[in-house]
Each structure stands twice: as structure tokens, then as C-alpha cells.
Design an enzyme around this catalytic site. Structure first.
Site, short mmCIF file in Angstrom:
data_model
loop_
_atom_site.label_atom_id
_atom_site.label_comp_id
_atom_site.label_asym_id
_atom_site.label_seq_id
_atom_site.Cartn_x
_atom_site.Cartn_y
_atom_site.Cartn_z
N TYR A 28 4.32 3.27 -7.09
CA TYR A 28 5.15 2.45 -6.20
C TYR A 28 6.32 1.83 -7.00
O TYR A 28 7.23 1.25 -6.43
CB TYR A 28 4.34 1.33 -5.52
N LEU A 192 -0.96 -0.02 10.47
CA LEU A 192 -0.03 -0.33 11.56
C LEU A 192 0.72 0.92 12.01
O LEU A 192 1.66 0.84 12.80
CB LEU A 192 0.97 -1.40 11.11
N PHE A 245 7.58 -6.35 4.20
CA PHE A 245 8.46 -7.09 3.29
C PHE A 245 9.17 -8.20 4.06
O PHE A 245 10.13 -8.77 3.57
CB PHE A 245 9.46 -6.13 2.64
#
Ligand code: A2P
Length: 283
Positions: A28, A192, A245
Site C-alpha cells: 500500500y 462496502l 479517507f
């Protein structure tokens, strides 16, 4: 993958909100910001190191057993932490070791690498014995791959968890049952329904959060479809790692412990399963 500093800020907001489980990975490319956020919150006196549960991941180019410990040590150095709480094999297939994260040949094809997952697992066990990882697990493993580890002669530690895609449109009933029987926790990624980034997401499956059933149930509890999707997963024993975020949505995704879904609603949501993955991992 995110603008510089976004991850640092988001993790700090998450910790202030009450999140303690942080799902990270070397690939990441933001572990330095995650580590900094954790260390700043410890310095502030907001948390202690042992309050945090950090999961790191062994990337595909690092499966040869002799690379496992040095790779974890590199992650710890980036994080500036002494140990990770959980270290997992990110994917069950290996790429050619080297600096290229996605090694490709001149025709643009991935260069795979033949390794023995059981030998990789033994190197993971050694990391636990050395105290560099409190627990060890896997990710994206199917039943056959899990069985390979579980049936390995001389197995010292079972995988404690298997991180796989899991949400109302991809509920994983068979793998969930198998893992339950073997005390392996399912950690559901993309809970999600992903960010729908077309470079890695199958967007032909409709957006999860637009689902009428999730929205109707949410209305009843004054919750959003996202909160209902997360509540559904935790209520069936699946750990969720929602990604955001955005400060408001980071907080929203934590407000799921003040309501519960009825058995009938759980069944209704289970029936939404399409058995279609957003994350096909075609490599
Ligand atoms: P953002 O970072 O702008 O909040 P998943 O966890 O399934 O991978 O989903 C991540 C995606 O869902 C991100 O694009 C994130 O965008 C978005 N997201 C996160 N929380 C919510 C929420 N509560 N409602 C709507 N979208 C959300």
C-alpha cells in the site's frame, strides 16, 4: 496510492474515533504514515501500543522462505514498531522475487515463481516464534489452500485468520462455514463494495451501497446503507476493514454498535448474495 499525508491524518482520526484494528500492507506504500500515526497517538497518551492491532502482509514477490523474515523486518523498520499483531500471506501465488512488485515479461505477462506455500508458512511460524508477529494468518486462500496448511505434517501454528472479499453481494457462505469449523476468523475486505476503481474492480456488479434493501433497512434505524452492510458482517462474525479517507465517513463507519439487525433482516440481506466478486484478482 493516496496524496502524501492523507493516510497519516486518516489513521489519526480513526484512532481518535475509536478504531484499533488497522489493516496495512507493504504494497500500500503508506506504512510509514500508518506507523507515524500510531507512534504520534502513543506519544500523545491517547493509546498504548498494545491497544493497537496492526496487520501487515507478505507480498507475492517474497514467498521464498528465506525472504519472509527479512521482509517482515523491513515492514517493521518502515512502521518503526517492534512487532505486528498479525502477519498474513497476502495471496496464495508467488511472483518472481526482486524489486519489481508486479514483475512482467516482454509480453506484459506476469512472471510467476514456483514456491511451496507450506515452506512459506513455516517461515511465517518462525516469525511468530521470534516475536516479530503476535499471530499469523493468510489472505485470499480458498478451502483447498487452507487445507494444505492445516494438513501440513508438523504444523506448529494454524492460520488464525483468512482475509477475503466479503459483503452482502459476496457472502462466502461455504468458506465462512469451513473457517468456523477450523477456528479461522474471516476478515472481510471491501465490506462496502470497494471504491469501484476500474483498474482493479469488476464494475459490472452494481454498487453495493445503492442496494434498495440495505437502504430500506437503514431508514428504519436511521442508519446508512454502509452502516447496515458493516453491521450485517459483524453480526455474522465477519471482521470488517472499511476503508475511507474522509473524516465524516470514517466516523460514520464506526457508528454500528448502537443498533442490531433482526434475524429476518439478516436473512433478507443474506439473500442479496450474487456470488460475484468485485475484486477478481485476475493475476
Ligand atoms: P472515501 O474514502 O471517499 O470515504 P471498501 O471499504 O469496501 O473498500 O470501500 C471503500 C470505498 O467506499 C472508498 O471509495 C470510500 O471512499 C467509500 N466509503 C467509505 N465509507 C463510506 C460510507 N460510509 N458511505 C459511502 N462510501 C463510503
Amino acid at each position: 496510492q493516496t496524496p502524501k499525508g492523507t493516510c497519516l491524518e486518516s489513521v489519526k482520526i480513526a484512532i481518535d474515533t475509536g478504531y484499533r484494528h488497522i489493516d496495512g500492507a507493504f504494497v500500500y506504500f503508506n506504512e510509514h504514515e500508518v506507523g507515524q500515526a500510531i507512534r504520534e497517538k502513543i506519544a500523545e497518551g491517547k493509546i498504548k501500543r498494545e491497544d493497537i492491532f496492526y496487520c501487515g502482509k507478505l507480498w507475492n514477490t517474497c514467498h521464498p522462505p528465506e525472504l519472509v523474515r527479512p521482509t517482515l523486518e523491513k515492514t517493521l523498520k518502515i512502521l518503526q514498531l517492534d512487532y505486528v499483531d498479525l502477519y498474513i500471506i497476502e495471496l496464495p501465488m508467488a511472483f518472481k522475487p526482486g524489486d519489481a512488485i508486479y514483475p512482467k515479461d516482454e509480453n506484459g505477462k506476469f512472471i510467476y515463481h514456483e514456491t511451496d506455500l507450506c515452506a512459506t508458512w513455516e517461515a511465517m511460524e518462525a516469525c511468530k516464534d521470534a516475536g516479530l508477529a503476535k499471530s499469523i494468518g493468510v489472505s485470499n486462500f480458498n478451502r483447498r489452500q487452507l487445507e494444505m496448511i492445516l494438513n501440513k505434517p508438523g504444523l506448529k501454528y494454524k492460520p488464525v485468520s483468512n482475509q477475503v472479499e466479503c459483503h452482502p453481494y459476496f457472502t462466502q457462505p461455504k468458506l465462512l462455514e469451513f473457517c468456523r469449523q477450523h477456528d479461522i476468523v474471516i476478515v472481510g475486505y471491501s465490506p462496502l463494495g470497494t471504491s469501484r476503481d476500474e483498474s482493479w474492480v469488476n464494475v459490472s456488479s452494481p454498487p453495493l451501497l445503492n442496494d434498495p434493501v440495505l437502504n430500506a433497512i437503514g431508514k428504519k434505524y436511521n442508519k446508512t446503507a454502509a452502516q447496515v452492510a458493516l453491521r450485517f458482517s459483524i453480526q455474522r462474525g465477519v471482521v470488517v476493514i472499511p476503508k475511507s479517507f474522509n473524516p465524516q465517513r470514517i466516523r460514520e463507519n464506526f457508528q454500528i454498535f448502537d443498533f442490531s439487525l433482526t434475524e429476518k433482516e439478516m436473512k433478507e440481506i443474506e439473500a442479496l448474495n450474487k456470488n460475484v466478486r468485485y475484486v477478481e484478482l485476475l493475476m
